[in-house]
Design a protein around this motif. Sequence first.
Motif, PDB file in Angstrom:
ATOM      1  N   GLY A 285      -5.503 -34.694 -17.967  1.00  0.00           N
ATOM      2  CA  GLY A 285      -6.131 -35.096 -16.677  1.00  0.00           C
ATOM      3  C   GLY A 285      -6.425 -34.968 -15.496  1.00  0.00           C
ATOM      4  N   PRO A 286      -6.932 -34.638 -14.860  1.00  0.00           N
ATOM      5  CA  PRO A 286      -7.257 -33.776 -13.058  1.00  0.00           C
ATOM      6  C   PRO A 286      -5.523 -34.880 -12.432  1.00  0.00           C
ATOM      7  CG  PRO A 286      -8.850 -35.529 -12.778  1.00  0.00           C
ATOM      8  CD  PRO A 286      -8.401 -35.262 -14.453  1.00  0.00           C
TER       9      PRO A 286
ATOM     10  N   SER B  31      -8.330 -28.992  -6.573  1.00  0.00           N
ATOM     11  CA  SER B  31      -8.509 -30.435  -6.994  1.00  0.00           C
ATOM     12  C   SER B  31      -8.875 -31.844  -6.490  1.00  0.00           C
ATOM     13  CB  SER B  31      -8.172 -30.289  -8.313  1.00  0.00           C
ATOM     14  OG  SER B  31      -8.711 -31.857  -9.389  1.00  0.00           O
TER      15      SER B  31
ATOM     16  N   TYR C 123       5.662 -30.280 -20.788  1.00  0.00           N
ATOM     17  CA  TYR C 123       5.735 -28.985 -20.676  1.00  0.00           C
ATOM     18  C   TYR C 123       6.176 -28.427 -20.248  1.00  0.00           C
ATOM     19  CZ  TYR C 123       0.669 -30.804 -20.593  1.00  0.00           C
ATOM     20  OH  TYR C 123      -0.703 -31.206 -21.500  1.00  0.00           O
TER      21      TYR C 123
ATOM     22  N   GLU D 113      -2.095 -21.709 -14.201  1.00  0.00           N
ATOM     23  CA  GLU D 113      -2.217 -21.965 -16.330  1.00  0.00           C
ATOM     24  C   GLU D 113      -1.352 -23.654 -16.370  1.00  0.00           C
ATOM     25  OE1 GLU D 113      -0.890 -20.142 -20.467  1.00  0.00           O
ATOM     26  OE2 GLU D 113      -0.625 -19.414 -18.785  1.00  0.00           O
TER      27      GLU D 113
ATOM     28  N   THR E 176      -5.160 -30.459 -16.819  1.00  0.00           N
ATOM     29  CA  THR E 176      -6.311 -31.101 -16.357  1.00  0.00           C
ATOM     30  C   THR E 176      -6.941 -31.095 -17.802  1.00  0.00           C
ATOM     31  OG1 THR E 176      -6.178 -30.193 -13.955  1.00  0.00           O
ATOM     32  CG2 THR E 176      -8.530 -30.891 -14.862  1.00  0.00           C
ATOM     33  N   LYS E 177      -7.311 -30.371 -19.183  1.00  0.00           N
ATOM     34  CA  LYS E 177      -8.439 -30.579 -19.862  1.00  0.00           C
ATOM     35  C   LYS E 177      -7.645 -31.363 -20.826  1.00  0.00           C
ATOM     36  CE  LYS E 177      -9.971 -27.912 -23.139  1.00  0.00           C
ATOM     37  NZ  LYS E 177      -9.395 -25.714 -23.922  1.00  0.00           N
ATOM     38  N   GLU E 178      -6.254 -31.588 -20.812  1.00  0.00           N
ATOM     39  CA  GLU E 178      -5.033 -32.391 -21.785  1.00  0.00           C
ATOM     40  C   GLU E 178      -5.512 -34.206 -22.228  1.00  0.00           C
ATOM     41  OE1 GLU E 178      -3.286 -28.662 -23.853  1.00  0.00           O
ATOM     42  OE2 GLU E 178      -2.252 -30.155 -23.156  1.00  0.00           O
TER      43      GLU E 178
ATOM     44  N   GLU F 263      -3.915 -26.341 -15.092  1.00  0.00           N
ATOM     45  CA  GLU F 263      -5.173 -26.283 -15.859  1.00  0.00           C
ATOM     46  C   GLU F 263      -5.414 -26.781 -17.595  1.00  0.00           C
ATOM     47  OE1 GLU F 263      -7.147 -22.173 -16.595  1.00  0.00           O
ATOM     48  OE2 GLU F 263      -7.211 -22.175 -13.925  1.00  0.00           O
ATOM     49  N   LYS F 264      -3.904 -26.774 -17.768  1.00  0.00           N
ATOM     50  CA  LYS F 264      -3.799 -26.828 -19.001  1.00  0.00           C
ATOM     51  C   LYS F 264      -3.445 -28.709 -18.571  1.00  0.00           C
ATOM     52  CE  LYS F 264      -0.601 -26.042 -23.369  1.00  0.00           C
ATOM     53  NZ  LYS F 264       0.318 -25.722 -23.808  1.00  0.00           N
TER      54      LYS F 264
END
Length: 265
Positions: A85-86, A131, A63, A75, A81-83, A78-79
């Motif tokens: 995982g944590p 998290s 990234y 951001e 975590t969404k794409e 968050e990305k």
Amino acid sequence: MSVNFSLEGKIALVTGASYGIGFAIASGMAKAGATIVFNDIKQELVDKGIAAYKEAGIDAHGYVCDVTNEAAVNELVEKITKEVGPIDILVNNAGIIKRIPMIEMTAEQFRQVIDVDLNAPFIVSKAVIPSMIERGHGKIINICSMMSELGRETVSAYAAAKGGLKMLTRNICSEYGQYNIQCNGIGPGYIETPQTAPLRERQADGSRHPFDQFICAKTPANRWLKPEELAGPAVFLASEASDAVNGHILYVDGGILAYIGKQPQ
């Protein structure tokens, strides 16, 4: 007794890991089973990193992110975590150095080094800790330095930042150890990287570079270290094997800090 050095099922974010020390640490973690996520400041560097990981047989996620920008880091987390995982493991590796005599360095240059080498680890750690608290575990590894302990000419900003990073490491341990979060540091010695290659080249007369001679004379191992030699310590600090190790700086320096140096002949 079974000691668990495995990182299977863990997601590791290694900042600035397109190449060099970060790449070596991330590659070692991948071999131990971790899923690797990394960032760099430019897409060009991220693309080079992805290609290098692919060549090494590692399916890494890259990234673009400036780790000194708090909004961008939030951001990014968050990305990821969404794409992916944590984040279970954070390695604050991104850093810069400006070799300028202190009285010639501007305050702006000093702040830039502090921003990347100290403020950024604070920002990224702050973004992942909630998290980790929620899930009841987490590992943070800060890449400190010999300059977390020693001074040297022309590195006032770097030494100030890395000394501060050592204390940030201890404070994260102090604040969040109760949540089963371990925060430790690795202090590399002098490493063979493309950036240090000019300092290791033979001179026109065949002699070793003066700085090369200086480092080898100060190191009991009598050599520069290889980036991959940081992978084992990093895997240890990222694994369950180090759950009782917290607030510690592990110096991987070939023995420099233990050694006063050779006696003149």
